[in-house]
Each structure stands twice: as structure tokens, then as C-alpha cells.
Design an enzyme around this catalytic site. Structure first.
Site, PDB file in Angstrom:
ATOM      1  N   HIS A 288      48.905  37.175   7.141  1.00  0.00           N
ATOM      2  CA  HIS A 288      50.098  36.145   7.445  1.00  0.00           C
ATOM      3  C   HIS A 288      49.228  35.276   8.251  1.00  0.00           C
ATOM      4  O   HIS A 288      48.349  35.476   8.925  1.00  0.00           O
ATOM      5  CB  HIS A 288      51.040  36.879   8.374  1.00  0.00           C
ATOM      6  CG  HIS A 288      51.965  35.739   9.177  1.00  0.00           C
ATOM      7  ND1 HIS A 288      52.727  35.246   8.839  1.00  0.00           N
ATOM      8  CD2 HIS A 288      51.610  35.148  10.606  1.00  0.00           C
ATOM      9  CE1 HIS A 288      53.173  34.274   9.670  1.00  0.00           C
ATOM     10  NE2 HIS A 288      52.472  34.335  10.798  1.00  0.00           N
TER      11      HIS A 288
ATOM     12  N   ASN B   6      51.945  40.665   0.841  1.00  0.00           N
ATOM     13  CA  ASN B   6      50.886  39.608   0.549  1.00  0.00           C
ATOM     14  C   ASN B   6      49.509  39.577   1.229  1.00  0.00           C
ATOM     15  O   ASN B   6      49.025  38.502   1.737  1.00  0.00           O
ATOM     16  CB  ASN B   6      51.341  38.342   0.382  1.00  0.00           C
ATOM     17  CG  ASN B   6      52.064  37.904   1.642  1.00  0.00           C
ATOM     18  OD1 ASN B   6      52.132  38.657   2.648  1.00  0.00           O
ATOM     19  ND2 ASN B   6      52.671  36.410   1.843  1.00  0.00           N
TER      20      ASN B   6
ATOM     21  N   GLU C  52      53.522  32.321  18.072  1.00  0.00           N
ATOM     22  CA  GLU C  52      53.024  34.065  17.387  1.00  0.00           C
ATOM     23  C   GLU C  52      52.015  34.318  18.324  1.00  0.00           C
ATOM     24  O   GLU C  52      51.790  35.656  18.634  1.00  0.00           O
ATOM     25  CB  GLU C  52      52.753  33.613  16.106  1.00  0.00           C
ATOM     26  CG  GLU C  52      53.862  33.086  15.345  1.00  0.00           C
ATOM     27  CD  GLU C  52      53.660  32.854  13.714  1.00  0.00           C
ATOM     28  OE1 GLU C  52      54.467  32.859  12.894  1.00  0.00           O
ATOM     29  OE2 GLU C  52      52.241  33.132  13.234  1.00  0.00           O
TER      30      GLU C  52
ATOM     31  N   LYS D 257      48.343  42.761   7.035  1.00  0.00           N
ATOM     32  CA  LYS D 257      49.551  43.289   6.916  1.00  0.00           C
ATOM     33  C   LYS D 257      49.395  44.658   6.631  1.00  0.00           C
ATOM     34  O   LYS D 257      48.362  45.245   6.134  1.00  0.00           O
ATOM     35  CB  LYS D 257      50.393  42.568   5.906  1.00  0.00           C
ATOM     36  CG  LYS D 257      51.010  41.037   6.509  1.00  0.00           C
ATOM     37  CD  LYS D 257      51.875  40.509   5.609  1.00  0.00           C
ATOM     38  CE  LYS D 257      52.205  39.101   5.819  1.00  0.00           C
ATOM     39  NZ  LYS D 257      53.320  38.628   5.110  1.00  0.00           N
TER      40      LYS D 257
ATOM     41  N   PHE E 154      65.138  37.638   2.025  1.00  0.00           N
ATOM     42  CA  PHE E 154      64.675  38.884   2.051  1.00  0.00           C
ATOM     43  C   PHE E 154      64.182  39.279   3.221  1.00  0.00           C
ATOM     44  O   PHE E 154      63.110  39.959   3.600  1.00  0.00           O
ATOM     45  CB  PHE E 154      63.063  38.176   1.383  1.00  0.00           C
ATOM     46  CG  PHE E 154      62.329  36.743   2.245  1.00  0.00           C
ATOM     47  CD1 PHE E 154      61.891  36.725   3.252  1.00  0.00           C
ATOM     48  CD2 PHE E 154      62.716  35.583   1.369  1.00  0.00           C
ATOM     49  CE1 PHE E 154      61.142  35.714   3.806  1.00  0.00           C
ATOM     50  CE2 PHE E 154      62.269  34.423   1.902  1.00  0.00           C
ATOM     51  CZ  PHE E 154      61.528  34.517   3.261  1.00  0.00           C
TER      52      PHE E 154
ATOM     53  N   TYR F  97      59.526  37.491  12.944  1.00  0.00           N
ATOM     54  CA  TYR F  97      59.819  36.690  11.883  1.00  0.00           C
ATOM     55  C   TYR F  97      61.437  36.042  11.987  1.00  0.00           C
ATOM     56  O   TYR F  97      61.966  35.512  10.962  1.00  0.00           O
ATOM     57  CB  TYR F  97      59.914  37.503  10.954  1.00  0.00           C
ATOM     58  CG  TYR F  97      58.511  37.467  10.035  1.00  0.00           C
ATOM     59  CD1 TYR F  97      57.958  36.410   9.580  1.00  0.00           C
ATOM     60  CD2 TYR F  97      58.010  38.775   9.803  1.00  0.00           C
ATOM     61  CE1 TYR F  97      56.597  36.849   9.077  1.00  0.00           C
ATOM     62  CE2 TYR F  97      56.778  39.060   9.229  1.00  0.00           C
ATOM     63  CZ  TYR F  97      56.266  38.031   8.697  1.00  0.00           C
ATOM     64  OH  TYR F  97      54.799  38.049   8.318  1.00  0.00           O
TER      65      TYR F  97
HETATM   66  P1  CMP Z   1      54.259  35.003   5.589  1.00  0.00           P
HETATM   67  O1  CMP Z   1      53.191  34.068   5.868  1.00  0.00           O
HETATM   68  O2  CMP Z   1      54.176  36.254   6.593  1.00  0.00           O
HETATM   69  O3  CMP Z   1      55.574  34.496   6.126  1.00  0.00           O
HETATM   70  C1  CMP Z   1      56.815  35.045   6.021  1.00  0.00           C
HETATM   71  C2  CMP Z   1      56.802  36.261   4.925  1.00  0.00           C
HETATM   72  O4  CMP Z   1      58.089  36.512   3.989  1.00  0.00           O
HETATM   73  C3  CMP Z   1      55.894  35.907   3.890  1.00  0.00           C
HETATM   74  O5  CMP Z   1      54.375  35.780   4.112  1.00  0.00           O
HETATM   75  C4  CMP Z   1      56.264  36.889   2.650  1.00  0.00           C
HETATM   76  O6  CMP Z   1      55.744  38.136   3.152  1.00  0.00           O
HETATM   77  C5  CMP Z   1      57.637  37.177   2.964  1.00  0.00           C
HETATM   78  N1  CMP Z   1      58.405  36.196   1.731  1.00  0.00           N
HETATM   79  C6  CMP Z   1      58.357  34.795   1.530  1.00  0.00           C
HETATM   80  N2  CMP Z   1      59.017  34.429   0.695  1.00  0.00           N
HETATM   81  C7  CMP Z   1      59.695  35.619  -0.050  1.00  0.00           C
HETATM   82  C8  CMP Z   1      60.435  35.862  -1.121  1.00  0.00           C
HETATM   83  N3  CMP Z   1      60.838  34.812  -1.741  1.00  0.00           N
HETATM   84  N4  CMP Z   1      60.640  36.945  -1.385  1.00  0.00           N
HETATM   85  C9  CMP Z   1      60.222  37.965  -0.615  1.00  0.00           C
HETATM   86  N5  CMP Z   1      59.301  38.032   0.610  1.00  0.00           N
HETATM   87  C10 CMP Z   1      59.248  36.615   0.946  1.00  0.00           C
END
Ligand code: CMP
Length: 138
Positions: free
Chosen positions: A116, A113, A127, A10, A58, A50
Site C-alpha cells: 500500500h 496486492n 496515514e 500487506k 470491498f 481505510y
Molecule cells: P490500497 O492501495 O491499499 O488501497 C485500497 C485497497 O482496497 C487497495 O489497495 C486494494 O487492496 C483494495 N481494493 C481496491 N479496489 C478494489 C476492488 N475493486 N476490489 C477489491 N479490493 C479493492
């Protein structure tokens, strides 16, 4: 069973120059990198990727972040690739991720984070097709 999953490094991790480190960890875990591209997502492309999360609180913040800078998208292949890549990444929230996982080591927050991964075979097919249209999905 040999399987493929979509992996993303990311924008937070690319900006912090962690691309090489994360690819090294992917290779050490014995994945085959079947395809790889650098992308700069538009807001619309992030929203499409997404789409399953569009009702979540979020969503706006997530799609803004994902279109904030370059990311690396990859197709990883191995036995049980979907689960194996999720194990290597660790929990979505780095505060809950196990020691030694990528998110424990590199994620800044639940949103920023680092990586993904697809969560099931049907989402992996969607995807992979989103970023690599025409790739052989069999
Ligand atoms: P990802 O695995 O890419 O899938 C969905 C993404 O949404 C996740 O990683 C995070 O980056 C984001 N995400 C999921 N839960 C939350 C949350 N509670 N608050 C903010 N971002 C979130």
C-alpha cells in the site's frame, strides 16, 4: 522536494516471506526508511485506516484481509516520495500493473496486492500519523 509517504507490506506478502525482497527493492530505489514497525491490525484499526473506503463494496473484505495477519508499516522518504513509491508498486490491480513493478511481480489479486502507498500529501500525513503518532511531519 523531499517528501514522506506511508508504505505497507500487506499480510499476503508478509505471509509469503516477501518482506526482505520488498525492502531490498525499496532501498535499491534510494528511499530512506525513516520508521518501520511490524503490526497486527485489529479489524477496528483496519477500518480506521481505510475509513475513506467505508462505502465501497470491498470494504468488509479489505478490512478482514488487512487484519488477517502481520503487516509491516514504514515511512519512506525521498524526493517526490508519494509518486515514486506508487510507481514502484504499480497499479492497484496487478493485471494492470507494468512489468517490473512490485504488484506485477508479487500481488495475488486486486485485494491481496502486496503493498500500500499513500495517494496524496494529505492522506500521507493522516496515514503516517495513524501508525507513527508524534513523528515529525515537516
Ligand atoms: P490500497 O492501495 O491499499 O488501497 C485500497 C485497497 O482496497 C487497495 O489497495 C486494494 O487492496 C483494495 N481494493 C481496491 N479496489 C478494489 C476492488 N475493486 N476490489 C477489491 N479490493 C479493492
Amino acid at each position: 522536494m523531499t517528501e514522506r509517504t506511508l508504505a505497507i507490506i500487506k499480510p499476503d506478502a508478509v505471509a509469503r516471506r516477501l518482506t526482505g525482497t520488498i525492502i531490498q527493492r525499496i532501498e535499491e530505489a534510494q528511499f530512506q526508511i525513516r520508521a518501520m514497525r511490524r503490526v497486527e491490525l485489529t479489524r477496528k484499526q483496519a477500518e480506521g485506516f481505510y475509513a475513506v473506503h467505508r462505502e465501497r463494496p470491498f470494504f468488509a473484505s479489505l478490512t478482514s484481509f488487512m487484519s488477517s495477519g502481520p503487516a509491516i508499516v514504514m515511512v519512506l522518504e525521498s524526493a517526490d516520495a508519494i509518486k515514486k513509491w506508487r510507481m514502484l508498486m504499480g497499479a492497484t490491480d496487478p493485471a494492470k500493473a507494468d512489468a517490473g513493478t512490485l504488484r506485477k511481480e508479487f500481488a495475488e489479486s486486486i485485494e491481496r496486492n502486496a503493498t500500500h502507498g499513500s495517494d496524496a500529501p494529505d492522506t500521507a500525513a493522516y496515514e503516517i500519523g495513524y501508525f507513527f503518532p508524534g513523528i515529525d511531519l515537516v
